[in-house]
Scaffold this active site. Structure first.
Site, PDB file in Angstrom:
ATOM      1  CE  LYS A 109      37.908  -9.634 -38.826  1.00 10.34           C
ATOM      2  NZ  LYS A 109      38.034 -10.547 -39.978  1.00 10.34           N
TER       3      LYS A 109
ATOM      4  NE  ARG B 179      37.756 -18.651 -41.457  1.00 14.40           N
ATOM      5  CZ  ARG B 179      38.363 -17.488 -41.227  1.00 14.40           C
ATOM      6  NH1 ARG B 179      39.236 -17.384 -40.255  1.00 14.40           N
ATOM      7  NH2 ARG B 179      38.124 -16.429 -41.963  1.00 14.40           N
TER       8      ARG B 179
ATOM      9  CE1 TYR C 209      50.600 -14.516  -6.958  1.00 14.44           C
ATOM     10  CE2 TYR C 209      50.468 -13.111  -8.893  1.00 14.44           C
ATOM     11  CZ  TYR C 209      50.014 -13.467  -7.638  1.00 14.44           C
ATOM     12  OH  TYR C 209      48.983 -12.773  -7.073  1.00 14.44           O
TER      13      TYR C 209
ATOM     14  CG  MET D  13      43.996  -9.363 -12.694  1.00 15.40           C
ATOM     15  SD  MET D  13      42.669  -9.727 -11.542  1.00 15.40           S
ATOM     16  CE  MET D  13      42.682 -11.512 -11.510  1.00 15.40           C
TER      17      MET D  13
HETATM   18  C1  LIG Z   1      39.073 -10.225 -40.891  1.00 16.55           C
HETATM   19  C2  LIG Z   1      38.875 -10.354 -42.371  1.00 16.55           C
HETATM   20  C3  LIG Z   1      39.497  -9.460 -43.260  1.00 16.55           C
HETATM   21  C4  LIG Z   1      40.557  -8.481 -42.827  1.00 16.55           C
HETATM   22  O1  LIG Z   1      41.748  -9.213 -42.653  1.00 16.55           O
HETATM   23  P1  LIG Z   1      43.135  -8.491 -42.255  1.00 16.55           P
HETATM   24  O2  LIG Z   1      44.129  -9.583 -42.251  1.00 16.55           O
HETATM   25  O3  LIG Z   1      42.919  -7.927 -40.895  1.00 16.55           O
HETATM   26  O4  LIG Z   1      43.365  -7.453 -43.280  1.00 16.55           O
HETATM   27  C5  LIG Z   1      39.153  -9.540 -44.598  1.00 16.55           C
HETATM   28  N1  LIG Z   1      38.264 -10.476 -45.042  1.00 16.55           N
HETATM   29  C6  LIG Z   1      37.695 -11.363 -44.209  1.00 16.55           C
HETATM   30  C7  LIG Z   1      36.759 -12.368 -44.759  1.00 16.55           C
HETATM   31  C8  LIG Z   1      37.981 -11.340 -42.854  1.00 16.55           C
HETATM   32  O5  LIG Z   1      37.433 -12.244 -42.034  1.00 16.55           O
END
Ligand SMILES: *Cc1c(COP(=O)(O)O)cnc(C)c1O
Length: 358
Positions: free
Chosen positions: A34, A129, A255, A303
């Protein structure tokens, strides 16, 4: 010519880390890619893993990109469908969807889908969640089983604190799952859980693990480094020195005049800043590897530039290569200095930084 600032991505190391994840899995293992494969490049990473049992993304549009890029393995979408159009798109592109709320199921039931869809039911075991409560699950499973177009692929959960390696954090979640029988295999392991093995008791050889961060060579565990876990860094963020000069004791750099030279010092300016995704919150003293020698970040991140004290490195000059994290400087160490985690450092890298694959 490569630009001075680029991220070198080792696809060999990605494959090494995937193999380790697969080895640790009770059943099969879907690579989590992702958010543009945690900043490493969605299609490049997917194409580098023809051996992966499947892939996991967050959104339907990410799944569609994989299909359009010719990826034919199983693709699971963690947030599932947000609309009727997304259900149809998922059916068209053969994406598997997570159902984490009753309304998603109700939407699917109201549609005539062009094809069967494999769905995963997400159980909330304490993260609070996404997911349905364990006591609601059987009712939803019956509806999935009654549906003409849906097929239950896995029952999944996601742990809130698998990274401590402490079984007391995971045990209540496992107990919630163990108290029921499920008509599909359980998928519970993210990187942290996979590496501790603490949740393996609820999985079977039909289960699917979901490793993410470990594939990119960062440690998900608080107590163990990537090196100790035999993970190899995939991204090395490189830049170079574009300017050096002397400052006198008491003069400031950058800065806000945040940093004042305690003694006469030699300063190098490096061609990377928060416009590239180098974190502005990096503290004074964050390690920067200048031609293999660790030098401290000083002054504020701008930046397009950072400033480093290279007094201890007389050989450093314009054009000297610099590593911000990666092969020789663990990203988890840098993340610690930035009060964040490697996940965010990777995802924050902007498109201005060219990804170079090897
Ligand atoms: C992002 C995610 C993972 C992977 O988690 P990592 O900590 O990067 O291994 C697995 N399951 C769900 C539901 C996630 O949102």
């Amino acid at each position: 010519m490569t630009r001075p600032t680029y991220a070198l991505i080792s696809l060999d190391h990605l494959r090494h880390n995937y193999r380790l994840a697969k080895q640790k899995s009770v059943g099969s293992s879907y690579a989590v890619i992702k958010a543009n494969a945690y900043g490493h490049g969605l299609l490049e990473c997917a194409r580098a893993l023809p051996e992966a049992d499947g892939f996991v993304v967050a959104r339907v549009d990410e799944g569609v990109l994989l299909r359009q890029g010719g990826i034919s393995q199983v693709v699971v979408v963690l947030q599932g469908a947000c609309s009727a159009e997304e259900w149809q798109e998922a059916a068209r592109h053969q994406l598997q969807l997570v159902i984490h709320h009753e309304q998603q199921l109700a939407q699917a039931e109201s549609l005539t889908l062009s094809d069967h869809i494999q769905v995963w039911l997400k159980i909330n075991t304490g993260m609070n969640r996404l997911g349905v409560r364990p006591e609601e699950a059987q009712r939803l499973i019956m509806r999935i089983q009654a549906s003409q177009s849906l097929h239950l692929a896995q029952v999944m959960t996601h742990f809130a604190s698998a990274d401590t390696g402490n079984s007391r954090e995971i045990d209540p979640a496992l107990a919630a799952l163990d108290s029921q029988s499920w008509p599909a295999a359980l998928s519970v392991n993210n990187s942290a859980a996979l590496l501790t093995g603490l949740a393996n008791i609820v999985e079977s050889n039909e289960s699917v693990s979901r490793p993410g961060i470990m594939l990119y060579g960062s440690s998900p565990l608080l107590q163990q480094s990537a090196d100790e876990l035999n993970l190899k860094p995939v991204m090395t963020l490189n830049s170079q020195i574009i300017h050096t000069h002397q400052v006198k004791a008491g003069e400031s750099v950058g800065y806000g005049a945040d940093w004042q030279a305690p003694k006469d010092s030699r300063i190098a300016v490096i061609a990377i800043g928060y416009g590239d995704g180098y974190p502005r919150q990096a503290r004074q003293g964050t390690p920067v590897l200048v031609d293999g020698i660790e030098c401290p970040l000083i002054g504020r991140v701008s930046m397009d530039m950072i400033t480093v004290d290279v007094s201890a490195h007389p050989g450093a000059g314009i054009g000297t290569p610099v590593e911000l994290w990666g092969e020789r400087l663990e990203v988890d160490r840098v993340a610690h200095y930035c009060d964040t985690i490697a996940y965010e450092l990777f995802c924050q890298l902007t498109p201005r930084v060219k990804r170079v694959y090897q």
